[in-house]
Structures are given as C-alpha cells and as structure tokens.
Design an enzyme around this catalytic site. Structure first.
Site, mmCIF file in Angstrom:
data_model
loop_
_atom_site.group_PDB
_atom_site.id
_atom_site.type_symbol
_atom_site.label_atom_id
_atom_site.label_comp_id
_atom_site.label_asym_id
_atom_site.label_seq_id
_atom_site.Cartn_x
_atom_site.Cartn_y
_atom_site.Cartn_z
ATOM 1 N N GLU A 48 0.822 -1.218 0.000
ATOM 2 C CA GLU A 48 0.000 0.000 0.000
ATOM 3 C C GLU A 48 0.853 1.265 0.000
ATOM 4 O O GLU A 48 1.651 1.474 0.916
ATOM 5 C CB GLU A 48 -0.935 -0.004 1.227
ATOM 6 C CG GLU A 48 -1.898 1.167 1.192
ATOM 7 C CD GLU A 48 -2.947 1.144 2.295
ATOM 8 O OE1 GLU A 48 -3.208 0.066 2.874
ATOM 9 O OE2 GLU A 48 -3.503 2.215 2.567
ATOM 10 N N LYS A 78 -7.723 -0.121 11.193
ATOM 11 C CA LYS A 78 -7.109 -0.618 9.952
ATOM 12 C C LYS A 78 -5.797 0.139 9.706
ATOM 13 O O LYS A 78 -4.787 -0.443 9.313
ATOM 14 C CB LYS A 78 -8.077 -0.431 8.777
ATOM 15 C CG LYS A 78 -7.629 -1.091 7.485
ATOM 16 C CD LYS A 78 -6.756 -0.214 6.605
ATOM 17 C CE LYS A 78 -6.337 -0.924 5.332
ATOM 18 N NZ LYS A 78 -5.427 -0.101 4.520
ATOM 19 N N ASP A 85 2.832 -14.441 12.140
ATOM 20 C CA ASP A 85 1.476 -14.753 11.693
ATOM 21 C C ASP A 85 0.590 -13.510 11.836
ATOM 22 O O ASP A 85 0.104 -13.201 12.924
ATOM 23 C CB ASP A 85 0.958 -15.914 12.557
ATOM 24 C CG ASP A 85 -0.402 -16.414 12.126
ATOM 25 O OD1 ASP A 85 -1.147 -15.648 11.491
ATOM 26 O OD2 ASP A 85 -0.719 -17.579 12.430
ATOM 27 N N HIS A 111 -1.407 10.571 -0.550
ATOM 28 C CA HIS A 111 -1.750 9.367 -1.305
ATOM 29 C C HIS A 111 -1.661 9.581 -2.798
ATOM 30 O O HIS A 111 -1.215 8.724 -3.542
ATOM 31 C CB HIS A 111 -3.206 8.973 -0.986
ATOM 32 C CG HIS A 111 -3.307 7.841 -0.027
ATOM 33 N ND1 HIS A 111 -3.062 6.558 -0.410
ATOM 34 C CD2 HIS A 111 -3.627 7.790 1.283
ATOM 35 C CE1 HIS A 111 -3.230 5.773 0.636
ATOM 36 N NE2 HIS A 111 -3.559 6.495 1.679
#
Ligand code: NDP
Length: 424
Positions: free
Chosen positions: A83, A262, A278, A377
């Site tokens: 990302e 998130k 993991d 972004h």
C-alpha cells in the site's frame, strides 16, 4: 546507540544506496547487505515445503522506515506492504516522535492461552472443582507432551476453568518463550483432552490455542512535542487538539473505529509480515481486543496536555510475536529483516511492532485532521500509475510532478498523455 545516524535523503536514494546507508548506519551486516543487494528471495524448494499446492513464490515490496527510537534505542524498521503511503507515513511519524524522545514500551505479560471446550457435563461446579484439584497432574501431562519448551525454561503454568452456557471451558496458560506458541500449545491441549474427559465424564469438542492473547499485552507510549506538528505554534496546538478529538471520535463510532484500527494494522502487519510472523493471529487478537470495553473502539488514545504542550499517545495490544518458529528461520528476507532490527528477542520485537502501530496511527490521524489523506496518497498513486503506464527511470518523477502540477485527475489516461509528451 551512541552513533550519529545519517538518513539524509534516504527516500530519494537508489535502492542499493539505501541498503548501503543501512549498512553505514550499523543496521546491516555484510552477509545481509549482499543478500538484499542481490534481492535474494525465498527459494522455490523452501516455498514448496512451507505451504501446499505451490506454483511459485509471490513478491511484495520490502521497505524500511528509518528514524525509530524505541526505549532509547535507534531502529530502522523493515516493512512489507503493497500500500502506497504506509512506509512514508510511518517514517514521518517516527522522525517527529523520535525528536520528541521516542517511544516507551512495557511488556505487560508474555504468555499464551489455549482452550479445551468440554460438553455433556452433568454438574459444572463439581467438574470445575475436579479439574482444579487435578491441576498439577494436568499441567504435568501438558508439559510431558512438549518437554523441550520446559527445557527452555517455559511450559504450561496454569489452568482455569469456566462454565459458559452448555460448555465447560478449560484454559491452559503457557510460557512459550521465544515462540508464538500455536503448535506448542496445540500439542499440550490435545494431550490433556482425554484426561479432561476422563475426570469430568464430559466430552471434548476441540482443543486449540486462542488468538485472544490477553496475557501477551504490550503497551507503547509517546509524547509528541507539539511544536513539531507545524511551523506555526497556533496551527500546531490546533492540530494537537484535533488529534485528541479524532481519537475520541474513534472510541465512539464503529465506522470510524474500524478504519482507525485498519490504519494501525497498516503498520503492524507490514512489520509482522517482514519478520515472518502470523499476521492473521495479530489482526484477530487486536480486533477482538478493540471490543474489550463492550463495544468496538479505536485502539489508540491521544490526549493533548496544554500545560506542557505535549500530545500523548498510547496503544495497548495483544502482541504474541515470535523470534523463532513458523517460517522465521526459513525465509532469507525474514532473516534480513531480523538483521536490520539487530536480531531482537520476541519481547523487543513485540515492543517495536506496537510502537510502529502507534506511529502509523499518528501519521494517518494527523494527515486526516490537516491536509486530508489524499494529499500524500495522490502523489504515490500517481507514481504507481506512471509505473503502470510504462514510465522508466527519470520519466517517473517528471510524469508525477507534471500530473500533480496540471491539477488534472490522477488517472491512467492523463499519466499516459503526459508520458507521451515527455517521450517526444
Ligand atoms: P513452531 O511449531 O515452529 O515451534 C517453535 C519451536 O521452536 C519450539 O517448539 C521449539 O522447539 C523451538 N525453539 C527454539 N528456540 C526456542 C525458544 N527460545 N523459545 C521457544 N521455542 C524455541 O512454532 P509455534 O509453536 O510458535 O507455532 C507458530 C506457528 O503455528 C505459526 O506458523 C502459526 O502460523 C501456526 N499456527 C497458528 C495457529 C493460530 O494462530 N490459531 C493455529 C495453528 C498453527 P524445540 O524446543 O523442540 O527446539
């Protein structure tokens, strides 16, 4: 770490120059310098042993966020993410927080919990008493099933039992030392399953580790010097107040809380993946922990202290991270990531990862309450589009710059048009 570090222009350097800077700053040994320069990855033969039905290996960008100061030690943090903006945001936050004294962490505990669910129990109180009376015997059976972890100074240490609806749930708590402990605990749990059935006259439904690792909590804190938030003190104070408000908003509204968290996992997952751990386990545990107060909430807390002009951040999370086991010793890129971090033990790695989560959240929330997230972004998005459109070398920067200056929409068509102009 007394050495003066030089990260000047790190983001603008060529890939191999960045590797050289890592080495020059003392974050990389010769062996891993060569491995990274050659971009040596997971060999096919190893990959084939790690998962079933393999058809190849799958690559992702491998990056580094410099400027971290955690518990007074300097770190360059390896991150694996596809990302755009994540690594840039994290590095920016690390720099500001580093200048403010860095992160302070606390390992609240480091044990894993597993459970055996029993059913068909006639008398729950009696069954619980019998289990607790036989605690030492059950612990011995668990430890005998995995003696090597006892040899390492760990092993099963406690048993609890509780009735929920038609189930009697037996919790086994173990010290798994440097491992994440899933296989260690699962082996122990399967060994105590039948003895538990025998003493309770019940039936066992399953025996499995819990990813709700509430006995592996790690707390990371930081105090941002507010004057570093912008060039004007007035704007800085306003930004600090807005960050506090944003943290409150994420505690109150689940739609925001989910996105807020998130963002935290944008950073956490990237390091968890880079270090061969993991990430599903860490995500599952973190998201469950977000409901600890009865409703899903943002995991970080930011408060602005007007008397000291400090913006205080805090993040507590279950962080059952490992420095051995799983794929850690198998993947050469994971070994390189450990090398960059100075081969931390599991506790130190848990502290680093929790700090990265706090840093990532700081970067995201600060952007959201000031310029908005698209500002940064879009530049990276334009870069991805330029690459996709076939831009090479210097063309990439020129195309990105021209597209942003043009004020036109950041889309493939416009990037292609600009590239054609450049190429003429
Ligand atoms: P491993 O099965 O790889 O076990 C770790 C082993 O490393 C130990 O058994 C121990 O074996 C050895 N070891 C060497 N040094 C140390 C040390 N200092 N401390 C502790 N162990 C050491 O890993 P885990 O049991 O940690 O399980 C993790 C794996 O299980 C991950 O791949 C995870 O994805 C997977 N998994 C996850 C589940 C979940 O999250 N719910 C469920 C099932 C699997 P020895 O002492 O014999 O040398």
């Amino acid at each position: 770490n007394q050495k003066k570090l030089n990260w000047l222009g790190f983001q603008k350097k060529e890939r191999t120059e960045r590797i050289q800077m890592l080495k020059d700053n003392g974050f990389l040994t010769e062996e891993f310098e060569q491995l990274l320069k050659k971009n040596e990855n997971l060999p096919l033969e190893t990959a084939n042993q790690m998962a079933e039905n393999g058809i190849g290996t799958f690559a992702l960008p491998f990056s580094v966020a410099p400027n971290f100061v955690i518990d007074k030690k300097d770190y360059a943090v390896p991150m694996v993410t596809e990302e755009p903006s994540v690594v840039a945001g994290c590095s920016y936050a690390a720099k500001i927080i580093g200048k403010s004294g860095g992160f302070t962490t606390k390992i609240l505990d480091r044990k894993m919990i597993g459970q055996v669910a029993l059913y068909n129990i006639l008398d729950f109180d009696n069954a619980i008493s019998i289990i607790l009376e036989n605690k030492n015997e059950i612990l011995k059976i668990a430890n005998d099933a995995h003696p090597s972890i006892v040899g390492r100074g760990g092993g099963a240490i406690n048993i609890e039992a509780k009735n929920i609806d038609e189930f009697l749930i037996v919790y086994l708590i173990a010290d798994v030392k440097e491992a994440m402990g899933a296989n260690i605990l699962n082996t122990m749990l399967e060994a105590i399953k039948i003895p538990l059935e025998n003493i309770t006259n019940g039936k066992s439904l399953m025996a499995i580790l819990s990813n709700y690792a509430t006995e592996s909590l790690v707390k990371a804190e930081c105090e941002v010097n507010v004057k570093l938030l912008s060039s004007s003190m007035e704007t800085s104070i306003e930004t600090a107040k807005k960050i506090e408000l944003a943290s409150k908003f994420a505690k109150l509204d689940i739609y925001r809380a989910t996105t807020h968290n998130k963002g935290i996992f944008n950073g956490i997952d990237a390091v968890v993946i880079a270090t061969g751990n993991d990430w599903r386990a860490i995500e599952a545990g973190g998201n469950a922990f977000a409901v600890k107060n009865g409703k899903y909430e943002g995991l970080t807390t930011w408060t602005f202290d007007e008397s000291t002009n400090k913006l205080k951040g805090e993040l507590t999370l279950p962080m059952p991270i490992a420095s051995v086991g799983g794929s850690i010793g198998l993947n050469p890129s994971v070994k390189a990531a450990f090398n960059i971090l100075g081969n931390p033990d599991a506790r130190t790695l848990a502290s680093i990862i929790t700090s990265v989560g706090l840093a990532q959240n700081f970067a995201a929330v600060k952007a959201l309450v000031t310029t908005g997230i698209q500002h940064g972004h879009m530049k990276l998005q334009a870069r991805s589009l330029a690459l996709f459109a076939g831009a090479k070398g210097k063309e990439i920067d020129i195309a990105v710059e021209r597209l942003l200056e043009s004020g036109k929409s950041i889309n493939l068509e416009n990037v292609k048009a600009i590239l054609e102009e450049i190429k003429i």
